[in-house]
Motif scaffolding. Structure first.
Motif, PDB file in Angstrom:
ATOM      1  N   MET A 106     -20.591  24.375  58.850  1.00  0.00           N
ATOM      2  CA  MET A 106     -19.896  23.710  57.745  1.00  0.00           C
ATOM      3  C   MET A 106     -20.044  22.194  57.816  1.00  0.00           C
ATOM      4  SD  MET A 106     -16.453  26.056  57.785  1.00  0.00           S
ATOM      5  CE  MET A 106     -15.649  25.207  56.451  1.00  0.00           C
ATOM      6  N   THR A 107     -20.142  21.580  56.641  1.00  0.00           N
ATOM      7  CA  THR A 107     -20.169  20.114  56.567  1.00  0.00           C
ATOM      8  C   THR A 107     -18.729  19.610  56.500  1.00  0.00           C
ATOM      9  OG1 THR A 107     -20.170  20.026  54.153  1.00  0.00           O
ATOM     10  CG2 THR A 107     -22.322  20.209  55.249  1.00  0.00           C
ATOM     11  N   LYS A 108     -18.560  18.315  56.614  1.00  0.00           N
ATOM     12  CA  LYS A 108     -17.231  17.707  56.513  1.00  0.00           C
ATOM     13  C   LYS A 108     -16.615  17.996  55.142  1.00  0.00           C
ATOM     14  CE  LYS A 108     -14.919  13.259  57.078  1.00  0.00           C
ATOM     15  NZ  LYS A 108     -15.083  11.813  57.203  1.00  0.00           N
ATOM     16  N   GLU A 109     -17.449  17.990  54.102  1.00  0.00           N
ATOM     17  CA  GLU A 109     -16.976  18.238  52.739  1.00  0.00           C
ATOM     18  C   GLU A 109     -16.517  19.684  52.545  1.00  0.00           C
ATOM     19  OE1 GLU A 109     -19.927  16.540  53.357  1.00  0.00           O
ATOM     20  OE2 GLU A 109     -18.886  14.641  53.022  1.00  0.00           O
ATOM     21  N   ASP A 110     -17.052  20.610  53.356  1.00  0.00           N
ATOM     22  CA  ASP A 110     -16.655  22.017  53.263  1.00  0.00           C
ATOM     23  C   ASP A 110     -15.274  22.261  53.862  1.00  0.00           C
ATOM     24  OD1 ASP A 110     -19.133  22.775  52.165  1.00  0.00           O
ATOM     25  OD2 ASP A 110     -20.008  23.099  54.156  1.00  0.00           O
ATOM     26  N   ARG A 111     -14.848  21.359  54.719  1.00  0.00           N
ATOM     27  CA  ARG A 111     -13.643  21.604  55.508  1.00  0.00           C
ATOM     28  C   ARG A 111     -12.380  21.038  54.848  1.00  0.00           C
ATOM     29  NH1 ARG A 111     -14.968  21.243  61.874  1.00  0.00           N
ATOM     30  NH2 ARG A 111     -12.755  21.740  61.846  1.00  0.00           N
ATOM     31  N   PHE A 112     -12.124  21.535  53.649  1.00  0.00           N
ATOM     32  CA  PHE A 112     -10.911  21.187  52.911  1.00  0.00           C
ATOM     33  C   PHE A 112     -10.295  22.448  52.343  1.00  0.00           C
ATOM     34  CE2 PHE A 112     -13.012  17.059  52.834  1.00  0.00           C
ATOM     35  CZ  PHE A 112     -11.951  16.211  53.092  1.00  0.00           C
ATOM     36  N   GLY A 163      -6.578  28.485  49.543  1.00  0.00           N
ATOM     37  CA  GLY A 163      -7.811  28.620  48.765  1.00  0.00           C
ATOM     38  C   GLY A 163      -8.752  27.449  48.971  1.00  0.00           C
ATOM     39  N   PHE A 164      -9.963  27.615  48.497  1.00  0.00           N
ATOM     40  CA  PHE A 164     -11.019  26.607  48.652  1.00  0.00           C
ATOM     41  C   PHE A 164     -11.711  26.416  47.305  1.00  0.00           C
ATOM     42  CE2 PHE A 164     -10.549  29.270  52.408  1.00  0.00           C
ATOM     43  CZ  PHE A 164     -10.268  28.338  53.392  1.00  0.00           C
ATOM     44  N   SER A 165     -12.433  25.315  47.178  1.00  0.00           N
ATOM     45  CA  SER A 165     -13.145  25.089  45.913  1.00  0.00           C
ATOM     46  C   SER A 165     -14.501  24.434  46.128  1.00  0.00           C
ATOM     47  CB  SER A 165     -12.299  24.225  44.971  1.00  0.00           C
ATOM     48  OG  SER A 165     -12.149  22.927  45.511  1.00  0.00           O
ATOM     49  N   TYR A 193     -19.291  26.316  49.988  1.00  0.00           N
ATOM     50  CA  TYR A 193     -19.313  27.163  51.185  1.00  0.00           C
ATOM     51  C   TYR A 193     -18.462  28.417  50.971  1.00  0.00           C
ATOM     52  CZ  TYR A 193     -19.673  28.556  56.046  1.00  0.00           C
ATOM     53  OH  TYR A 193     -19.955  29.263  57.193  1.00  0.00           O
ATOM     54  N   PHE A 194     -17.359  28.267  50.259  1.00  0.00           N
ATOM     55  CA  PHE A 194     -16.422  29.370  50.047  1.00  0.00           C
ATOM     56  C   PHE A 194     -16.501  29.974  48.649  1.00  0.00           C
ATOM     57  CE2 PHE A 194     -14.536  26.800  53.420  1.00  0.00           C
ATOM     58  CZ  PHE A 194     -14.272  27.766  54.377  1.00  0.00           C
ATOM     59  N   CYS A 195     -17.235  29.358  47.752  1.00  0.00           N
ATOM     60  CA  CYS A 195     -17.280  29.821  46.368  1.00  0.00           C
ATOM     61  C   CYS A 195     -18.713  30.099  45.934  1.00  0.00           C
ATOM     62  CB  CYS A 195     -16.682  28.775  45.431  1.00  0.00           C
ATOM     63  SG  CYS A 195     -14.973  28.352  45.824  1.00  0.00           S
ATOM     64  N   GLY A 196     -18.852  31.108  45.103  1.00  0.00           N
ATOM     65  CA  GLY A 196     -20.159  31.461  44.540  1.00  0.00           C
ATOM     66  C   GLY A 196     -19.991  31.860  43.095  1.00  0.00           C
ATOM     67  N   SER A 197     -20.987  32.515  42.539  1.00  0.00           N
ATOM     68  CA  SER A 197     -20.933  32.893  41.126  1.00  0.00           C
ATOM     69  C   SER A 197     -19.814  33.899  40.846  1.00  0.00           C
ATOM     70  CB  SER A 197     -22.275  33.480  40.690  1.00  0.00           C
ATOM     71  OG  SER A 197     -22.605  34.595  41.519  1.00  0.00           O
ATOM     72  N   GLY A 198     -19.433  34.686  41.860  1.00  0.00           N
ATOM     73  CA  GLY A 198     -18.371  35.680  41.661  1.00  0.00           C
ATOM     74  C   GLY A 198     -16.969  35.124  41.824  1.00  0.00           C
ATOM     75  N   GLY A 199     -16.835  33.927  42.357  1.00  0.00           N
ATOM     76  CA  GLY A 199     -15.526  33.337  42.584  1.00  0.00           C
ATOM     77  C   GLY A 199     -15.428  32.764  43.984  1.00  0.00           C
ATOM     78  N   CYS A 200     -14.209  32.536  44.432  1.00  0.00           N
ATOM     79  CA  CYS A 200     -13.968  31.907  45.731  1.00  0.00           C
ATOM     80  C   CYS A 200     -13.231  32.859  46.666  1.00  0.00           C
ATOM     81  CB  CYS A 200     -13.132  30.645  45.543  1.00  0.00           C
ATOM     82  SG  CYS A 200     -13.929  29.391  44.512  1.00  0.00           S
ATOM     83  N   ASP A 258      -6.852  23.531  39.584  1.00  0.00           N
ATOM     84  CA  ASP A 258      -7.180  22.542  38.552  1.00  0.00           C
ATOM     85  C   ASP A 258      -5.954  22.138  37.746  1.00  0.00           C
ATOM     86  OD1 ASP A 258      -9.875  22.479  39.243  1.00  0.00           O
ATOM     87  OD2 ASP A 258     -10.309  24.238  38.017  1.00  0.00           O
ATOM     88  N   GLY A 259      -5.146  23.136  37.359  1.00  0.00           N
ATOM     89  CA  GLY A 259      -3.998  22.871  36.482  1.00  0.00           C
ATOM     90  C   GLY A 259      -2.906  22.039  37.115  1.00  0.00           C
ATOM     91  N   LYS A 260      -2.592  22.327  38.391  1.00  0.00           N
ATOM     92  CA  LYS A 260      -1.494  21.625  39.057  1.00  0.00           C
ATOM     93  C   LYS A 260      -1.963  20.414  39.855  1.00  0.00           C
ATOM     94  CE  LYS A 260       1.848  25.344  39.722  1.00  0.00           C
ATOM     95  NZ  LYS A 260       2.540  26.153  40.740  1.00  0.00           N
ATOM     96  N   LYS A 261      -3.261  20.239  39.969  1.00  0.00           N
ATOM     97  CA  LYS A 261      -3.808  19.138  40.780  1.00  0.00           C
ATOM     98  C   LYS A 261      -3.211  19.172  42.198  1.00  0.00           C
ATOM     99  CE  LYS A 261      -6.041  17.554  37.216  1.00  0.00           C
ATOM    100  NZ  LYS A 261      -7.401  17.954  37.020  1.00  0.00           N
ATOM    101  N   LEU A 262      -3.401  20.278  42.859  1.00  0.00           N
ATOM    102  CA  LEU A 262      -2.855  20.451  44.197  1.00  0.00           C
ATOM    103  C   LEU A 262      -3.487  19.488  45.188  1.00  0.00           C
ATOM    104  CD1 LEU A 262      -2.783  24.368  44.456  1.00  0.00           C
ATOM    105  CD2 LEU A 262      -0.871  22.842  43.968  1.00  0.00           C
ATOM    106  N   GLU A 263      -2.727  19.158  46.209  1.00  0.00           N
ATOM    107  CA  GLU A 263      -3.203  18.279  47.281  1.00  0.00           C
ATOM    108  C   GLU A 263      -4.300  18.986  48.075  1.00  0.00           C
ATOM    109  OE1 GLU A 263      -3.186  14.714  49.148  1.00  0.00           O
ATOM    110  OE2 GLU A 263      -1.581  15.195  47.757  1.00  0.00           O
ATOM    111  N   LYS A 264      -5.295  18.224  48.472  1.00  0.00           N
ATOM    112  CA  LYS A 264      -6.405  18.758  49.262  1.00  0.00           C
ATOM    113  C   LYS A 264      -6.220  18.318  50.714  1.00  0.00           C
ATOM    114  CE  LYS A 264     -10.713  17.146  48.561  1.00  0.00           C
ATOM    115  NZ  LYS A 264     -12.048  16.970  47.993  1.00  0.00           N
ATOM    116  N   TYR A 265      -6.332  19.256  51.644  1.00  0.00           N
ATOM    117  CA  TYR A 265      -6.113  18.947  53.066  1.00  0.00           C
ATOM    118  C   TYR A 265      -7.376  19.279  53.870  1.00  0.00           C
ATOM    119  CZ  TYR A 265      -1.192  18.972  51.696  1.00  0.00           C
ATOM    120  OH  TYR A 265      -0.004  18.702  51.078  1.00  0.00           O
ATOM    121  N   SER A 266      -7.622  18.503  54.906  1.00  0.00           N
ATOM    122  CA  SER A 266      -8.766  18.761  55.770  1.00  0.00           C
ATOM    123  C   SER A 266      -8.355  19.693  56.910  1.00  0.00           C
ATOM    124  CB  SER A 266      -9.306  17.455  56.344  1.00  0.00           C
ATOM    125  OG  SER A 266      -8.320  16.848  57.140  1.00  0.00           O
ATOM    126  N   PHE A 267      -9.336  20.368  57.503  1.00  0.00           N
ATOM    127  CA  PHE A 267      -9.045  21.177  58.696  1.00  0.00           C
ATOM    128  C   PHE A 267     -10.213  21.056  59.676  1.00  0.00           C
ATOM    129  CE2 PHE A 267     -11.342  24.063  55.908  1.00  0.00           C
ATOM    130  CZ  PHE A 267     -12.165  24.796  56.753  1.00  0.00           C
TER     131      PHE A 267
END
Length: 200
Positions: free
Chosen positions: A76-82, A101-103, A106-113, A191-200
């Motif tokens: 995983m890249t640094k950008e994937d780890r949220f 959830g993720f967006s 790395y975690f999402c494809g054409s079928g969803g996340c 998208d709707g609630k603009k949830l906070e993004k956290y790193s791990f």
């Protein structure tokens, strides 16, 4: 007269000490403020207004993700780890479970996340795949847990607890018939609630 002079000198000494302490305190505050400002500009400051409960949840989720994704981490890249998360009491025990959830690609494809549902203590209830967010929580329940509605491939599927777990692949579950309930609770409305993004 001598006593008056001593009292006057003592008073002057006290005020000068207070001024010195005030100056030192002002300098400390100024240093902290400058440090925070420089970190904020650099994007390294933690300036979130998270409550202690939220902090605890984030740390719990981080810890579990590092365990669950141990084999994935090297790729995983640094950008994937949220991650995003939302708390919801799924079984009315006055303790929140956590939807994670993720967006990113790395975690999402054409079928969803993909994502996880964790217990209040951070242990895994189950993982899920091919999901479009948000997830709907219905008012009906199975095994004391609310039934969920996941969207996948443009269709809504009813997800029910079975033997202590929700099914991990919603796309093979019962299709929800009729319109989706508009007044149901939504979780992970990234998208709707603009949830906070956290790193791990």
């Amino acid at each position: 007269m001598r006593n008056r002079i001593l009292i006057l000198l003592a008073t002057i000494a006290i005020y000068s000490c207070q001024d010195k302490q005030k100056t030192e305190q002002d300098n400390i505050i100024k240093t902290i403020a400058e440090d925070t400002l420089s970190k904020t500009v650099a994007g390294t400051a933690d300036v979130s207004d998270a409550s202690p409960t939220e902090d605890k949840a984030v740390e719990l989720i981080r810890k579990q993700l590092n365990v669950l994704l141990k084999k994935d981490l090297p790729a995983m890249t640094k950008e994937d780890r949220f991650f995003y998360y939302e708390a919801f009491d799924l079984n009315n025990d006055k303790k929140n479970e956590y939807f994670v959830g993720f967006s990113n690609s790395y975690f999402c494809g054409s079928g969803g996340c993909s994502g996880y549902i964790l217990n209040n203590d951070g242990t895994l209830i189950n993982s899920f795949t091919v999901t479009d967010f948000p997830i709907l929580v219905t008012t009906s329940s199975t095994e004391k847990f609310y039934d969920l509605i996941f969207e996948t491939g443009g269709k809504f599927h009813l997800i029910k607890m079975k033997n202590g777990k929700y099914p991990s692949n919603p796309s093979v579950q019962e299709i929800w018939k009729g319109e989706t309930p508009k007044d149901n609770a939504k979780v992970l409305d990234i998208d709707g609630k603009k949830l906070e993004k956290y790193s791990f």
